[in-house]
Design a protein around this motif. Structure first.
Motif, mmCIF file in Angstrom:
data_model
loop_
_atom_site.group_PDB
_atom_site.id
_atom_site.type_symbol
_atom_site.label_atom_id
_atom_site.label_comp_id
_atom_site.label_asym_id
_atom_site.label_seq_id
_atom_site.Cartn_x
_atom_site.Cartn_y
_atom_site.Cartn_z
ATOM 1 N N ALA A 29 25.373 54.723 39.730
ATOM 2 C CA ALA A 29 23.942 54.978 39.591
ATOM 3 C C ALA A 29 23.738 56.167 38.670
ATOM 4 C CB ALA A 29 23.320 55.257 40.950
ATOM 5 N N PRO A 30 22.617 56.224 37.956
ATOM 6 C CA PRO A 30 22.351 57.370 37.084
ATOM 7 C C PRO A 30 22.248 58.674 37.880
ATOM 8 C CG PRO A 30 20.872 55.533 36.578
ATOM 9 C CD PRO A 30 21.564 55.196 37.857
ATOM 10 N N ASN A 31 22.574 59.766 37.200
ATOM 11 C CA ASN A 31 22.410 61.116 37.750
ATOM 12 C C ASN A 31 23.250 61.353 38.992
ATOM 13 O OD1 ASN A 31 20.309 61.656 35.745
ATOM 14 N ND2 ASN A 31 19.000 60.342 37.007
ATOM 15 N N THR A 32 24.495 60.853 38.963
ATOM 16 C CA THR A 32 25.457 61.101 40.043
ATOM 17 C C THR A 32 26.624 61.881 39.479
ATOM 18 O OG1 THR A 32 26.377 58.879 39.611
ATOM 19 C CG2 THR A 32 24.834 59.112 41.459
ATOM 20 N N ASP A 33 27.115 62.885 40.241
ATOM 21 C CA ASP A 33 28.137 63.762 39.691
ATOM 22 C C ASP A 33 28.767 64.603 40.798
ATOM 23 O OD1 ASP A 33 29.716 65.009 37.799
ATOM 24 O OD2 ASP A 33 28.123 66.277 36.994
ATOM 25 N N LEU A 34 29.906 65.229 40.461
ATOM 26 C CA LEU A 34 30.534 66.258 41.277
ATOM 27 C C LEU A 34 30.785 67.471 40.388
ATOM 28 C CD1 LEU A 34 33.303 64.318 43.281
ATOM 29 C CD2 LEU A 34 31.151 65.207 44.194
ATOM 30 N N ASN A 46 26.678 64.398 44.577
ATOM 31 C CA ASN A 46 26.178 63.104 45.027
ATOM 32 C C ASN A 46 26.943 61.912 44.470
ATOM 33 O OD1 ASN A 46 25.323 63.328 42.405
ATOM 34 N ND2 ASN A 46 23.225 62.654 42.787
ATOM 35 N N ALA A 47 28.139 62.140 43.918
ATOM 36 C CA ALA A 47 28.944 61.018 43.422
ATOM 37 C C ALA A 47 29.488 60.207 44.592
ATOM 38 C CB ALA A 47 30.093 61.524 42.567
ATOM 39 N N PRO A 48 29.529 58.888 44.482
ATOM 40 C CA PRO A 48 30.141 58.075 45.541
ATOM 41 C C PRO A 48 31.660 58.231 45.548
ATOM 42 C CG PRO A 48 29.483 56.675 43.711
ATOM 43 C CD PRO A 48 28.973 58.048 43.396
ATOM 44 N N VAL A 49 32.186 58.669 46.672
ATOM 45 C CA VAL A 49 33.626 58.859 46.864
ATOM 46 C C VAL A 49 34.062 57.958 48.006
ATOM 47 C CG1 VAL A 49 35.405 60.484 47.580
ATOM 48 C CG2 VAL A 49 33.598 61.232 46.021
ATOM 49 N N LEU A 50 35.114 57.161 47.792
ATOM 50 C CA LEU A 50 35.646 56.258 48.812
ATOM 51 C C LEU A 50 37.074 56.693 49.113
ATOM 52 C CD1 LEU A 50 35.137 53.706 50.523
ATOM 53 C CD2 LEU A 50 36.051 52.363 48.616
ATOM 54 N N GLN A 51 37.311 57.141 50.353
ATOM 55 C CA GLN A 51 38.615 57.735 50.630
ATOM 56 C C GLN A 51 39.058 57.525 52.076
ATOM 57 O OE1 GLN A 51 38.218 61.844 49.469
ATOM 58 N NE2 GLN A 51 36.663 62.300 50.995
ATOM 59 N N MET A 52 40.340 57.805 52.294
ATOM 60 C CA MET A 52 40.934 57.702 53.614
ATOM 61 C C MET A 52 41.458 59.069 54.046
ATOM 62 S SD MET A 52 44.541 55.701 52.831
ATOM 63 C CE MET A 52 45.200 55.975 54.482
ATOM 64 N N TYR A 168 36.715 57.553 42.996
ATOM 65 C CA TYR A 168 35.289 57.830 42.788
ATOM 66 C C TYR A 168 34.876 57.331 41.412
ATOM 67 C CZ TYR A 168 35.537 61.425 39.190
ATOM 68 O OH TYR A 168 35.709 62.072 37.997
ATOM 69 N N ALA A 169 33.569 57.201 41.210
ATOM 70 C CA ALA A 169 32.992 56.889 39.906
ATOM 71 C C ALA A 169 31.574 57.422 39.887
ATOM 72 C CB ALA A 169 32.993 55.377 39.642
ATOM 73 N N CYS A 170 31.134 57.909 38.733
ATOM 74 C CA CYS A 170 29.772 58.438 38.661
ATOM 75 C C CYS A 170 29.277 58.483 37.224
ATOM 76 C CB CYS A 170 29.686 59.815 39.312
ATOM 77 S SG CYS A 170 30.673 61.107 38.518
ATOM 78 N N SER A 171 27.963 58.638 37.095
ATOM 79 C CA SER A 171 27.304 58.752 35.789
ATOM 80 C C SER A 171 26.330 59.928 35.840
ATOM 81 C CB SER A 171 26.546 57.461 35.443
ATOM 82 O OG SER A 171 27.435 56.395 35.193
ATOM 83 N N PRO A 172 26.738 61.098 35.381
ATOM 84 C CA PRO A 172 25.894 62.285 35.497
ATOM 85 C C PRO A 172 24.570 62.209 34.747
ATOM 86 C CG PRO A 172 28.181 62.912 35.185
ATOM 87 C CD PRO A 172 28.108 61.438 34.965
#
Length: 202
Positions: A29-34, A46-52, A168-172
């Motif tokens: 999604a737009p405007n997502t970042d770490l 607010n970047a989506p992170v998928l982890q264990m 993770y993946a994001c679009s700042p």
């Protein structure tokens, strides 16, 4: 320890994604970042992170990424997200139609740093290997999944106990792209103990 998609949890769940045993896709999604503070002074978390989660002290996690990034700062890769002020990531960030930044960000106690090297914008796939030795960490990359090159060795102040790691993946900026993750595997630690200069005597 095995990589099990059923044990993965989101920090920020994206609107569009698919998860299967052998492939994960994230549409950013737009405007997502770490990022935390340093130089830019802003705080983005607010970047989506998928982890264990694990308390295993020695292991390596390997993953292949494919990405359709096309806008400045579009990125995806490996991550260890402990909390908003303590995390590290290794990724490729798109810059323009000539080059991208391959590198890593280490964030300790609320301040991020960024170490990079420029690579061709034509590269659309990269393997990463994230390794742990107690509270020290190594991120490596590979274009073929066979020969890995060191990107970063770092110490994490809050990385000595139970940790969480994954992708993770994001679009700042005002962008969206699809990131695909495959060949996810956890093995014995591939980052071998140091063989060389001995520590100073105390």
């Amino acid at each position: 320890m095995k990589f099990d998609v059923n044990k993965l949890e989101w920090t920020k769940e994206p609107a569009v994604y698919t998860v299967s045993d052998d492939k994960i896709e994230i549409v950013t999604a737009p405007n997502t970042d770490l990022w935390q503070r340093t130089y830019y002074h802003f705080r983005n978390d607010n970047a989506p992170v998928l982890q264990m989660e694990t308390d295993e002290k020695y292991f390596s996690f390997t993953v292949r990424t494919e990405f359709e990034s096309k806008h400045r700062f579009d990125q995806c890769g490996v991550v260890m997200y402990l909390d908003s002020e303590n995390w590290l990531k290794g990724s490729i960030e798109y810059e323009n139609d000539v080059f991208q930044h391959l590198g890593s960000v280490v964030t300790n106690n609320g301040y991020s740093d960024w170490a990079t090297t420029e690579i061709s914008a034509g590269i659309k796939s990269m393997w990463y290997r994230f390794s742990r030795r107690e509270d020290d960490y190594c991120i490596e990359c590979s274009e073929d999944g066979i020969r890995f090159k060191q990107i970063r060795i770092c110490h994490m102040h809050k990385g000595d106990g139970k940790i969480r790691f994954g992708i993770y993946a994001c679009s700042p900026e005002d962008s969206s792209f699809k990131a695909t993750f495959t060949n996810m595997e956890i093995t014995d630690c591939k980052w071998l103990a140091h063989d060389g200069q001995q520590p100073d005597e105390e």
